[in-house]
Design an enzyme around this catalytic site. Sequence first.
Site, PDB file in Angstrom:
ATOM      1  N   GLU A   1       0.887  -1.176   0.000  1.00  0.00           N
ATOM      2  CA  GLU A   1       0.000   0.000   0.000  1.00  0.00           C
ATOM      3  C   GLU A   1       0.917   1.216   0.000  1.00  0.00           C
ATOM      4  O   GLU A   1       1.467   1.593   1.032  1.00  0.00           O
ATOM      5  CB  GLU A   1      -0.892   0.000   1.261  1.00  0.00           C
ATOM      6  CG  GLU A   1      -1.824  -1.196   1.370  1.00  0.00           C
ATOM      7  CD  GLU A   1      -3.047  -1.081   0.462  1.00  0.00           C
ATOM      8  OE1 GLU A   1      -3.275   0.010  -0.112  1.00  0.00           O
ATOM      9  OE2 GLU A   1      -3.756  -2.088   0.304  1.00  0.00           O
TER      10      GLU A   1
ATOM     11  N   CYS B   1      -2.220   9.562   2.645  1.00  0.00           N
ATOM     12  CA  CYS B   1      -1.767   8.968   1.372  1.00  0.00           C
ATOM     13  C   CYS B   1      -2.730   9.259   0.231  1.00  0.00           C
ATOM     14  O   CYS B   1      -2.311   9.396  -0.911  1.00  0.00           O
ATOM     15  CB  CYS B   1      -1.572   7.467   1.532  1.00  0.00           C
ATOM     16  SG  CYS B   1      -3.067   6.645   2.093  1.00  0.00           S
TER      17      CYS B   1
HETATM   18  P1  NAD Z   1       8.217   4.807   4.951  1.00  0.00           P
HETATM   19  O1  NAD Z   1       8.153   3.979   3.717  1.00  0.00           O
HETATM   20  O2  NAD Z   1       9.395   5.654   5.192  1.00  0.00           O
HETATM   21  O3  NAD Z   1       8.089   3.868   6.252  1.00  0.00           O
HETATM   22  C1  NAD Z   1       7.062   2.921   6.413  1.00  0.00           C
HETATM   23  C2  NAD Z   1       7.530   1.815   7.351  1.00  0.00           C
HETATM   24  O4  NAD Z   1       8.635   1.155   6.774  1.00  0.00           O
HETATM   25  C3  NAD Z   1       7.970   2.299   8.726  1.00  0.00           C
HETATM   26  O5  NAD Z   1       7.480   1.405   9.703  1.00  0.00           O
HETATM   27  C4  NAD Z   1       9.486   2.257   8.641  1.00  0.00           C
HETATM   28  O6  NAD Z   1      10.096   1.986   9.887  1.00  0.00           O
HETATM   29  C5  NAD Z   1       9.721   1.113   7.677  1.00  0.00           C
HETATM   30  N1  NAD Z   1      10.962   1.284   6.905  1.00  0.00           N
HETATM   31  C6  NAD Z   1      11.523   2.444   6.485  1.00  0.00           C
HETATM   32  N2  NAD Z   1      12.637   2.212   5.766  1.00  0.00           N
HETATM   33  C7  NAD Z   1      12.784   0.875   5.720  1.00  0.00           C
HETATM   34  C8  NAD Z   1      13.740  -0.002   5.124  1.00  0.00           C
HETATM   35  N3  NAD Z   1      14.785   0.477   4.437  1.00  0.00           N
HETATM   36  N4  NAD Z   1      13.592  -1.332   5.272  1.00  0.00           N
HETATM   37  C9  NAD Z   1      12.541  -1.831   5.958  1.00  0.00           C
HETATM   38  N5  NAD Z   1      11.600  -1.058   6.560  1.00  0.00           N
HETATM   39  C10 NAD Z   1      11.711   0.262   6.436  1.00  0.00           C
HETATM   40  O7  NAD Z   1       6.865   5.649   4.938  1.00  0.00           O
HETATM   41  P2  NAD Z   1       6.394   6.794   5.932  1.00  0.00           P
HETATM   42  O8  NAD Z   1       7.227   8.015   5.747  1.00  0.00           O
HETATM   43  O9  NAD Z   1       6.257   6.251   7.305  1.00  0.00           O
HETATM   44  O10 NAD Z   1       4.915   7.064   5.366  1.00  0.00           O
HETATM   45  C11 NAD Z   1       4.647   7.921   4.315  1.00  0.00           C
HETATM   46  C12 NAD Z   1       4.431   7.172   3.021  1.00  0.00           C
HETATM   47  O11 NAD Z   1       3.476   6.154   3.165  1.00  0.00           O
HETATM   48  C13 NAD Z   1       3.888   8.078   1.938  1.00  0.00           C
HETATM   49  O12 NAD Z   1       4.529   7.798   0.733  1.00  0.00           O
HETATM   50  C14 NAD Z   1       2.419   7.694   1.855  1.00  0.00           C
HETATM   51  O13 NAD Z   1       1.804   7.954   0.628  1.00  0.00           O
HETATM   52  C15 NAD Z   1       2.486   6.243   2.146  1.00  0.00           C
HETATM   53  N6  NAD Z   1       1.214   5.786   2.661  1.00  0.00           N
HETATM   54  C16 NAD Z   1       0.460   4.944   1.902  1.00  0.00           C
HETATM   55  C17 NAD Z   1      -0.767   4.522   2.391  1.00  0.00           C
HETATM   56  C18 NAD Z   1      -1.649   3.585   1.623  1.00  0.00           C
HETATM   57  O14 NAD Z   1      -2.557   3.052   2.230  1.00  0.00           O
HETATM   58  N7  NAD Z   1      -1.431   3.366   0.349  1.00  0.00           N
HETATM   59  C19 NAD Z   1      -1.212   4.971   3.632  1.00  0.00           C
HETATM   60  C20 NAD Z   1      -0.407   5.838   4.348  1.00  0.00           C
HETATM   61  C21 NAD Z   1       0.812   6.227   3.868  1.00  0.00           C
END
Ligand code: NAD
Length: 456
Positions: free
Chosen positions: A210, A244
């Site tokens: 997602e 998002c």
């Molecule tokens: P992110 O991708 O930075 O982090 C998400 C999760 O992944 C966190 O728990 C983080 O600890 C983990 N993570 C980060 N880097 C990682 C790595 N290298 N390896 C493994 N795990 C890792 O996202 P964010 O900044 O927390 O959230 C914002 C993003 O999420 C935006 O792009 C937004 O559009 C998206 N989002 C999508 C939805 C959806 O339902 N489609 C909903 C909310 C947010």
Amino acid sequence: MTKYADVLEAQRQFFVAGKTKPVSFRIEQLNTLKQLLKNHDKEIMDAVYKDFKKPPFETYGTEIGLIINEINFALRNIEKWIKPKSVPTSLVNFPSKNYILTEPYGNVLIIAPWNYPVQLCLLPLVGALAAGNTAVLKPSELSEHTSAILHKLIAQYFDPSVVYTVLGGVEESSALLDLNFNYIFFTGSTRVGKIIMQTAAKKLTPVTLELGGKSPCIVEESADLEVSAKRIVWGKFVNAGQTCVAPDYLLVQESIREDFEHELRQAVEHLYGSDPSQSDDYTRIINDSHFDRLTAFLDNGRTVIGGESDSSERYIAPTVLGDVTWDHPIMQDEIFGPILPILSFNHIDEAIAQILQTTRPLALYLFTSDDDIEKKVLEQVSFGGGAINDTIAQLGNHHLSFGGVGASGFGSYHGKASFDSFSHQKSIMKKNFLVDIPLRYAPYDGKIKWLKTIFR
Ligand code: NAD
């Protein structure tokens, strides 16, 4: 073995012992989650408020309430969902009984972002538990107060062999990804989504991704401008744009652009007053690095509304920017904050062409009263899901599955789709011993004409 490996091993043993499969067990787990939310709603709202000043009304409406609703829907339907589904037989397999069993994947990992820190962790959990899985949750390190309260409450309410929460960031997340989960449900950025998929590919672990992206919002001249402005301002500035599916940018028909800018001004003032920094109903930016990233966009184009910021509070006013083009930095990536750029078009084909230049968005919104334009946009543009004449409210209907397409992700959830996402569909054909049609067996001599009759 790491501590996480021990947790997963305990969950694996619990699952292979068949303990998560009875419907009574699943119902019990869902009720436990509901009790957790009901008994601790105030603590949870306080934690989210500490993280980014999100108003309790929004936390209840867009997080806690939504999860309770999802649990109630699962509780009402679970008996029906888990029943084997009979399907017709085929001519080549006549006579036989054919049916599909749904079985849980087993041990699932749910990785969540910070922006709806409760919902994006627990809404997938509802599907995972309803489908009979165990789950390890990895909430975001950025929403630290909310993640801490989830960790505490999950430990208090659930057996760790069924649900367990891991706190931490990249390091902890990577350590979890190295383990042998049966399914990974990831919500977050497209960048990290690629890392998750690469890691999962090494073990062929199925994933739901997602992700995010730039979701367009088209305002066409036949739309009711006042109502459209209110619904767009609400959907963009709720959670300070850190949603998002928030409208990322506006595509406004040139003939109504000036009038629409006026309506947007009215709507912002109506929702947040003349000085939104004083409003109790307006969220702050999650951390300094996101604040710095966003404030760098404030000089793009012409300021129509807002533009003020205060780093001591990580406050950015609800901002609308006019005369923005695709060359501006704000148009290079998902904004994920309270800044709404306006681009314009003269004919709807130009708006569609602009969207088609981008990767497939998670959401699309169209404001129009013209059915032909609605049909054209829906036929020509691929996107995850969306709304006509509203923004983000489609997520409040669990009969609508939610998910992206292309760079905005794949797989879907909410309502029945959540149960399906966390279930494997096991197809079964059953024959008796009485009838054994000899056609398929060698020698094949002279039999091909029968095959040709069957497959005509
Ligand atoms: P992110 O991708 O930075 O982090 C998400 C999760 O992944 C966190 O728990 C983080 O600890 C983990 N993570 C980060 N880097 C990682 C790595 N290298 N390896 C493994 N795990 C890792 O996202 P964010 O900044 O927390 O959230 C914002 C993003 O999420 C935006 O792009 C937004 O559009 C998206 N989002 C999508 C939805 C959806 O339902 N489609 C909903 C909310 C947010």
